[in-house]
Each structure stands twice: as C-alpha cells, then as structure tokens.
Motif scaffolding. Structure first.
Motif, PDB file in Angstrom:
ATOM      1  N   ALA A  39      26.416  10.247 -54.123  1.00  0.00           N
ATOM      2  CA  ALA A  39      25.700   8.911 -53.074  1.00  0.00           C
ATOM      3  C   ALA A  39      24.285   9.219 -54.459  1.00  0.00           C
ATOM      4  N   ALA A  40      24.134  10.292 -54.164  1.00  0.00           N
ATOM      5  CA  ALA A  40      22.297  10.812 -55.580  1.00  0.00           C
ATOM      6  C   ALA A  40      23.179  10.102 -56.592  1.00  0.00           C
ATOM      7  N   GLY A  81      15.007   3.477 -48.434  1.00  0.00           N
ATOM      8  CA  GLY A  81      16.057   4.830 -49.438  1.00  0.00           C
ATOM      9  C   GLY A  81      17.357   5.153 -48.809  1.00  0.00           C
ATOM     10  N   VAL A  82      16.732   5.748 -47.299  1.00  0.00           N
ATOM     11  CA  VAL A  82      18.086   6.880 -47.191  1.00  0.00           C
ATOM     12  C   VAL A  82      19.023   5.740 -46.492  1.00  0.00           C
ATOM     13  N   THR A 110       9.526  -5.104 -46.411  1.00  0.00           N
ATOM     14  CA  THR A 110      10.318  -3.550 -45.847  1.00  0.00           C
ATOM     15  C   THR A 110      10.252  -3.113 -44.980  1.00  0.00           C
ATOM     16  N   VAL A 111      10.883  -2.895 -44.268  1.00  0.00           N
ATOM     17  CA  VAL A 111      11.043  -2.287 -43.348  1.00  0.00           C
ATOM     18  C   VAL A 111      11.326  -0.378 -43.126  1.00  0.00           C
ATOM     19  N   GLN A 112      10.783  -0.045 -42.706  1.00  0.00           N
ATOM     20  CA  GLN A 112      10.057   1.187 -42.283  1.00  0.00           C
ATOM     21  C   GLN A 112      11.101   1.648 -41.003  1.00  0.00           C
ATOM     22  N   PHE A 113      11.496   3.479 -40.207  1.00  0.00           N
ATOM     23  CA  PHE A 113      11.313   3.655 -39.150  1.00  0.00           C
ATOM     24  C   PHE A 113      10.180   4.820 -39.430  1.00  0.00           C
ATOM     25  N   TYR A 114       9.635   5.075 -38.346  1.00  0.00           N
ATOM     26  CA  TYR A 114       8.063   5.516 -38.615  1.00  0.00           C
ATOM     27  C   TYR A 114       8.578   7.087 -36.854  1.00  0.00           C
ATOM     28  N   THR A 115       8.037   8.135 -37.343  1.00  0.00           N
ATOM     29  CA  THR A 115       7.341   8.873 -35.984  1.00  0.00           C
ATOM     30  C   THR A 115       6.236   8.959 -36.321  1.00  0.00           C
ATOM     31  N   GLN A 116       6.327  10.518 -36.568  1.00  0.00           N
ATOM     32  CA  GLN A 116       4.532  10.523 -36.783  1.00  0.00           C
ATOM     33  C   GLN A 116       4.962  10.745 -38.294  1.00  0.00           C
ATOM     34  N   ASP A 117       5.710  10.575 -39.421  1.00  0.00           N
ATOM     35  CA  ASP A 117       5.938   9.759 -40.504  1.00  0.00           C
ATOM     36  C   ASP A 117       7.043   9.152 -40.593  1.00  0.00           C
ATOM     37  N   LYS A 118       7.174   8.892 -42.245  1.00  0.00           N
ATOM     38  CA  LYS A 118       8.595   7.778 -42.592  1.00  0.00           C
ATOM     39  C   LYS A 118       9.738   8.745 -42.136  1.00  0.00           C
ATOM     40  N   CYS A 119      10.593   7.701 -41.982  1.00  0.00           N
ATOM     41  CA  CYS A 119      11.855   9.148 -41.861  1.00  0.00           C
ATOM     42  C   CYS A 119      12.874   7.613 -41.933  1.00  0.00           C
ATOM     43  N   PHE A 120      13.606   6.726 -41.979  1.00  0.00           N
ATOM     44  CA  PHE A 120      13.857   6.194 -42.279  1.00  0.00           C
ATOM     45  C   PHE A 120      13.493   4.777 -42.776  1.00  0.00           C
ATOM     46  N   GLY A 121      14.228   4.303 -44.452  1.00  0.00           N
ATOM     47  CA  GLY A 121      14.276   2.739 -44.688  1.00  0.00           C
ATOM     48  C   GLY A 121      14.856   2.715 -45.474  1.00  0.00           C
ATOM     49  N   LYS A 125      17.039  15.844 -53.916  1.00  0.00           N
ATOM     50  CA  LYS A 125      15.819  14.956 -53.470  1.00  0.00           C
ATOM     51  C   LYS A 125      16.893  13.847 -51.990  1.00  0.00           C
ATOM     52  N   ALA A 126      18.061  13.967 -52.812  1.00  0.00           N
ATOM     53  CA  ALA A 126      18.652  13.043 -51.708  1.00  0.00           C
ATOM     54  C   ALA A 126      18.556  14.273 -50.357  1.00  0.00           C
ATOM     55  N   TRP A 127      18.808  15.073 -50.112  1.00  0.00           N
ATOM     56  CA  TRP A 127      19.524  16.842 -49.358  1.00  0.00           C
ATOM     57  C   TRP A 127      17.827  16.662 -48.211  1.00  0.00           C
ATOM     58  N   THR A 128      17.200  16.455 -49.451  1.00  0.00           N
ATOM     59  CA  THR A 128      15.682  17.106 -48.447  1.00  0.00           C
ATOM     60  C   THR A 128      15.454  15.403 -47.638  1.00  0.00           C
ATOM     61  N   ILE A 129      15.363  14.249 -48.297  1.00  0.00           N
ATOM     62  CA  ILE A 129      15.599  12.819 -47.594  1.00  0.00           C
ATOM     63  C   ILE A 129      16.295  13.003 -46.518  1.00  0.00           C
ATOM     64  N   MET A 130      17.393  13.010 -46.279  1.00  0.00           N
ATOM     65  CA  MET A 130      18.619  13.057 -45.349  1.00  0.00           C
ATOM     66  C   MET A 130      18.196  14.334 -44.394  1.00  0.00           C
ATOM     67  N   LYS A 131      18.020  15.785 -44.689  1.00  0.00           N
ATOM     68  CA  LYS A 131      17.606  15.970 -43.305  1.00  0.00           C
ATOM     69  C   LYS A 131      16.559  16.106 -42.873  1.00  0.00           C
ATOM     70  N   HIS A 132      15.217  15.485 -43.452  1.00  0.00           N
ATOM     71  CA  HIS A 132      13.990  15.269 -43.332  1.00  0.00           C
ATOM     72  C   HIS A 132      13.969  13.849 -41.814  1.00  0.00           C
ATOM     73  N   ALA A 133      15.418  12.310 -42.502  1.00  0.00           N
ATOM     74  CA  ALA A 133      15.722  11.640 -41.135  1.00  0.00           C
ATOM     75  C   ALA A 133      16.157  12.141 -40.586  1.00  0.00           C
ATOM     76  N   GLU A 134      17.087  13.098 -39.981  1.00  0.00           N
ATOM     77  CA  GLU A 134      18.233  13.738 -39.215  1.00  0.00           C
ATOM     78  C   GLU A 134      17.162  14.766 -38.110  1.00  0.00           C
ATOM     79  N   GLN A 135      15.493  15.661 -38.660  1.00  0.00           N
ATOM     80  CA  GLN A 135      15.579  15.715 -38.064  1.00  0.00           C
ATOM     81  C   GLN A 135      14.026  14.365 -37.362  1.00  0.00           C
ATOM     82  N   GLU A 136      13.643  13.939 -38.703  1.00  0.00           N
ATOM     83  CA  GLU A 136      13.050  13.203 -37.635  1.00  0.00           C
ATOM     84  C   GLU A 136      13.542  12.304 -35.987  1.00  0.00           C
ATOM     85  N   LEU A 137      14.944  11.727 -36.542  1.00  0.00           N
ATOM     86  CA  LEU A 137      15.763  11.024 -34.987  1.00  0.00           C
ATOM     87  C   LEU A 137      15.814  11.556 -34.442  1.00  0.00           C
TER      88      LEU A 137
END
Lengths: 117, 117
Positions: free
Chosen positions: B41-42, B24-25, B11-22, B51-63
């Motif tokens: 898509a959701a 699921g995204v 399983t390949v995840q990208f992290y910043t402070q927090d998990k941000c891309f993997g 949930k999909a919206w939150t995951i996507m916004k979190h990824a965009e913010q962290e990246l």
C-alpha cells in the motif's frame, strides 16, 4: 463527549487551475483590514513580505479581480486597503467556511456516534 | 461556467489532540484493501513503509482502535487486512467527505455567483 475529543476539521480552498484562495490569503486580507498595510499584515502572521505579495498577486490573477488597493507615497510610505471585491470575497469566504464547519460538525455527530460506543 | 473554472476544494481531517485521520490514512487503508499489505500500500502511493507504519499506528492510538490486522509468517511474509472497525471508518469517512463535497459545491454556487458577474 467524544472519545479523545475527536472532531472534524475542514480546510476550504478555492481552485482555478491552481490553488488560489484559502485560509492563508483570507488571514492576510483580514490583517490588511486591521493594519492598512500588506507589509504589516505579513509581519503579523510571521510571513515574509515578498511571499505575501506573491500570494496576493497570484490570487488576484487567478480570480481575475483586484483584492487590494495600494496607496503609495506620503510620509509613512505605502499602505494598502481592501477593494470592495476583496471585502466581499473575505466576508463571503468567512461566512461560507463557518456554514461548512457547522454542517460538518452536525453530520459528524450523526455519522460517527459509533466511534464512542 | 465559472470564470477560470473556479471551484471549492475541501480537505477533511479528524483531530484529537493532534491530526489523526484524513485523506492520507484513508488512501493507505483503501490500498491495503486492494493489496492486502501495508508495505505494498505504501509503495503504491510512493510513501516509505516506515512512514506509512507510523501514520497508521498514530491513527490507531489516537482513535483508540485497531484499523489493521497484521498477518505474519508464511512463504510470502506478512500481510495486512482491515479490521471491521477500519472498514467501517474508511466507508463512513468516504461517505462523509462525499456528502460534504456535495454540500460545499451547492453552497458555493449559491454564495459566489457574483464572482462570475
């Protein structure tokens, strides 16, 4: 430096029909090496003994090998040690994960430099 | 063949402070490419839109980049498409995971042949 300290993180599991070996079992095995007891190993990672026992039995069944030797009786009750195969599996898994991590980091830097441009 | 068809799974995840891309995204992004809508898509992966919206916004913010362009209004309501960066990230992530899987399988055969002896 990477924007936001972006970095990859791998999770490495072994599957048969089902997940049977991964970071959780590996951690339990390394704690058994340290504490000479599955009960103490489970406690050290905040896991119920019954869950640790189930995870370990499932791994042994799927892999078709014993990972732990149980030592029963004596004043202080039963303990556990790793079988030779358990020791080898833990060592090889640890080495495997370390090599995959090194590769994933090198390839990440190669492929994702554009994320920092 | 491997005993019990034993095989590794990454399983390949990208992290910043927090998990941000993997995975699921990445799956959501590929479904947005297909359905031109985050809501569709959701739904296609059995996930609540919120949930999909939150995951996507979190990824965009962290990246620190937009992954989706939202298109609002019109008879059929809002849709979404991937930004150029979103498309590149999805393609590079997919390629990265494929390369890591190939490497992990080759290394697994090299290191764990003793499990079948």
């Amino acid at each position: 430096m990477w924007k936001n300290n972006l970095r990859p993180k791998l999770t490495v599991q072994f599957y048969t029909q089902d997940k049977c070996f991964g970071p959780g079992v590996a951690l339990l095995l390394s704690r058994v090496q340290e504490h000479h007891s599955l009960r103490a190993a489970a406690m050290s990672v905040g896991m119920a003994y019954s869950k640790a026992w189930t995870i370990m039995k499932h791994a042994e069944q799927e892999l078709g090998m014993r990972l732990l030797n149980s030592t029963t009786g004596g004043k202080r009750g039963g303990g556990a040690t790793l079988t030779l195969e358990g020791e080898r599996l833990l060592a090889d898994y640890t080495d495997y994960v370390n090599q995959l991590n090194a590769h994933s980091e090198a390839l990440f830097q190669e492929k994702f430099s554009w994320l920092t441009e």
